[in-house]
Motif scaffolding. Structure first.
Motif, mmCIF file in Angstrom:
data_model
loop_
_atom_site.group_PDB
_atom_site.id
_atom_site.type_symbol
_atom_site.label_atom_id
_atom_site.label_comp_id
_atom_site.label_asym_id
_atom_site.label_seq_id
_atom_site.Cartn_x
_atom_site.Cartn_y
_atom_site.Cartn_z
ATOM 1 N N LYS A 380 -61.996 19.203 7.587
ATOM 2 C CA LYS A 380 -63.196 19.295 8.424
ATOM 3 C C LYS A 380 -64.209 18.194 8.095
ATOM 4 O O LYS A 380 -65.330 18.211 8.603
ATOM 5 N N GLY A 381 -63.809 17.274 7.221
ATOM 6 C CA GLY A 381 -64.717 16.183 6.881
ATOM 7 C C GLY A 381 -65.056 16.097 5.406
ATOM 8 O O GLY A 381 -66.174 15.723 5.055
ATOM 9 N N LEU A 382 -64.095 16.414 4.539
ATOM 10 C CA LEU A 382 -64.278 16.353 3.077
ATOM 11 C C LEU A 382 -65.433 17.247 2.627
ATOM 12 O O LEU A 382 -66.184 16.909 1.700
ATOM 13 N N LEU A 383 -65.573 18.399 3.237
ATOM 14 C CA LEU A 383 -66.761 19.225 3.030
ATOM 15 C C LEU A 383 -66.827 19.844 1.634
ATOM 16 O O LEU A 383 -67.884 19.864 1.007
ATOM 17 N N GLY A 384 -65.704 20.381 1.142
ATOM 18 C CA GLY A 384 -65.732 21.042 -0.162
ATOM 19 C C GLY A 384 -66.047 20.101 -1.296
ATOM 20 O O GLY A 384 -66.855 20.415 -2.179
ATOM 21 N N SER A 385 -65.438 18.927 -1.284
ATOM 22 C CA SER A 385 -65.722 17.954 -2.343
ATOM 23 C C SER A 385 -67.122 17.376 -2.190
ATOM 24 O O SER A 385 -67.789 17.056 -3.188
ATOM 25 N N ASP A 386 -67.579 17.251 -0.959
ATOM 26 C CA ASP A 386 -68.956 16.797 -0.735
ATOM 27 C C ASP A 386 -69.939 17.799 -1.345
ATOM 28 O O ASP A 386 -70.901 17.425 -2.021
ATOM 29 N N TRP A 387 -69.667 19.093 -1.118
ATOM 30 C CA TRP A 387 -70.541 20.124 -1.676
ATOM 31 C C TRP A 387 -70.547 20.060 -3.206
ATOM 32 O O TRP A 387 -71.607 20.141 -3.836
ATOM 33 N N TYR A 388 -69.351 19.906 -3.803
ATOM 34 C CA TYR A 388 -69.294 19.837 -5.268
ATOM 35 C C TYR A 388 -70.054 18.608 -5.778
ATOM 36 O O TYR A 388 -70.778 18.696 -6.778
ATOM 37 N N SER A 389 -69.929 17.482 -5.104
ATOM 38 C CA SER A 389 -70.607 16.271 -5.581
ATOM 39 C C SER A 389 -72.119 16.416 -5.524
ATOM 40 O O SER A 389 -72.843 15.773 -6.278
#
Length: 536
Positions: A380-389
């Motif tokens: 969906k747009g690298l959302l989970g890793s974006d949230w973690y970062s």
């Protein structure tokens, strides 16, 4: 294609060559087996998991399975005593989407589509007795669709894409061309917003022959997921331009009262090389409301504390995304199983986690700490890793590298039918931020696995832009060195045919072993990899 053939001790880069094997590393790599890989992947990529779409039942099932495996291995739950890192995520459903032309209602997803991103928090509604047709919505040297026209307060109709001053490239569009078109479209919409347009009707031929599945996805903007982070929340408060994408038939219905057609206007502009902008007298109205719906989504984290009192505060992260694209509504097989993308990478994370936990139980645990993290929302747009970062459980300044496995179970197009098809891996981004990290990777490969390391996707001109398309990128953009392990695109990419029956399990295990050996070196060496480059 540039390849590195590392079968001999010819790899002597800055003093890093084929070193003596660490017997402990070799011993515990033995826990990474094709049999265990099959056990995990046969569950994660089963029809029961319904394609693991973010925010849906299958993804929740996958998260629960991974959590259970982390717990069995004895990994610590690092998120306030939990394995799940909840992600603040929502989707925005549209209701009351209406478009009328001369009082006649048009059919949503067939005659028109309203993107949720172009509906403000309070929705929109407009009524107009005339519209401004402004061609391709272009304003550039030698050509101006807006010359002599008043945009302010107007409903403006434009072609969604195209430029009559440039010759269209033959054949299908590649990703680079599509990206340029998207940027050009956003620039057009920004110009109209900045100059006070009331709304835009964009003539979009992709609506003309949409499948039932595509129409279902477009309803309510296809349930697009949004991170509720500071940036997105701030953007939601900004004024947006009300946009209605319309089919060619709907555009012709608007134009016919003036004796015009879409094809005729395109021909006029092409023939004269001049704009054909004009006011069209017709009654047009539209409205839409938007509703926020919170979505359950979580990253799954398992933590292995390092054994060295000084080094254990430094964290190596090993990632893979467990989500996929879910169900399809057409064809006999409706489950996009995502066995390779990225059931294989998620399986790799579980295999590597087991090897390290077994080493720790035997008193050979890594000096540095390791965070094993399977993320959601990549598709969906690298959302989970974006949230973690943005919400790291461990300080990013203590994170020494991210090793990301995304598709490691198949043979990509370029290696199919070749002798080396079962002994290669694309290694992406290993020297984007750290020249040392690539050398460590190459020396590790020369010592242990002796695979072909292919750097094709490190080319900045790569039309697929693979480097920016998986979760490692959200570490790289914060200056953290990364390696992305990837098997390449293949004929089953994002199709229901990406099944477990097509996985090469010995190859999956070997690639996971290579990642493990690299992680072993990074977790135990005296110094973290130096960051000496800024190419993100």
């Amino acid at each position: 294609m540039k390849k590195q053939f590392l079968y001999t001790s010819l790899v002597l880069l800055m003093g890093l060559g084929a070193n003596a094997q660490d017997k402990s590393a070799v011993k515990f790599s033995g826990f990474i087996t094709k049999e265990t890989a099959y056990k995990h992947l046969s569950i994660l990529a089963s029809d029961e998991y319904e394609g693991r779409e973010t925010g849906k039942k299958g993804a929740w099932m996958a998260a629960d399975y991974i959590k259970g495996e982390f717990k069995k291995l004895g990994l610590k739950p690092p998120v306030n005593g939990e394995y799940f890192q909840p992600i603040d995520m929502a989707t925005y459903n549209l209701s009351q989407t209406v478009l009328t032309v001369n009082g006649a209602a048009k059919e949503a997803t067939v005659d028109f589509n309203i993107p949720a991103a172009n509906v403000g928090n309070k929705g929109f509604a407009f009524n107009a007795s005339d519209i401004l047709f402004a061609g391709y919505g272009l304003k550039k040297d030698g050509y101006d669709d807006f010359a002599g026209q008043n945009i302010s307060g107007k409903v403006v109709m434009i072609f969604a894409a195209g430029d009559p001053t440039q010759k269209a490239a033959p054949g299908p569009m590649d990703r680079a061309t599509m990206r340029k078109m998207m940027i050009a479209r956003q620039e057009k919409l920004k110009y109209l917003l900045d100059n006070g347009a009331l709304a835009v009707l964009a003539i979009d031929p992709t609506l003309d022959n949409m499948t039932a599945e595509a129409r279902a996805r477009s309803a309510g903007n296809g349930g697009r997921l949004t991170l509720l982070n500071a940036e997105n929340l701030a953007n939601m408060q900004k004024k947006v331009l009300s946009l209605v994408n319309i089919s060619t038939a709907t555009a012709n219905d608007i134009l016919k009262a003036s004796g015009l057609t879409v094809a005729g206007l395109q021909q006029e502009i092409t023939t004269t090389a001049k704009p054909a902008s004009r006011v069209i007298k017709i009654d047009v109205s539209a409205s839409a409301m938007k509703q926020e719906v919170k979505v359950r989504a979580e990253n799954v984290l398992g933590f292995l504390e390092g054994s060295d009192p000084k080094l254990k505060k430094e964290i190596l992260v090993v990632t893979g995304h467990y989500d996929h694209i879910g169900l399809t509504t057409s064809g006999p097989d409706k489950v996009n199983n995502g066995a390779d993308d990225d059931g294989s990478g998620t399986t790799g994370v579980l295999l590597i986690a087991e090897a390290f936990t077994q080493a720790k139980k035997a008193g050979k645990g890594p000096k540095r700490s390791i965070l094993f993290m399977t993320v959601v929302g990549e598709e969906k747009g690298l959302l989970g890793s974006d949230w973690y970062s943005e919400h790291p459980v461990f300080p990013l300044e203590n994170t020494i590298a991210d090793l990301n496995t995304d598709m490691i179970g198949r043979t990509g197009f370029e290696y199919q039918g070749k002798p080396d098809s079962a002994n290669y891996i694309y290694v992406v981004g290993s020297d984007k931020l750290s020249s040392e990290l690539r050398k460590i990777s190459e020396a590790t490969n020369a010592t242990y696995t002796k695979m072909i390391l292919d750097y094709k996707y490190d080319d900045p001109a790569d039309p697929e832009q693979i480097y920016k398309r998986s979760d490692h990128y959200n570490f790289a953009k914060h200056g953290i060195p990364i390696i992305f392990y990837f098997d390449g695109l293949h004929q089953d990419y994002h199709k229901p045919s990406d099944e477990i029956s097509k996985i090469n399990f010995p190859l999956l295990a070997k690639r996971a072993q290579f990642t493990f050996f690299t992680a072993w070196e990074l977790a135990n060496r005296a110094n973290r990899p130096v960051v000496d480059k800024t190419d993100k």
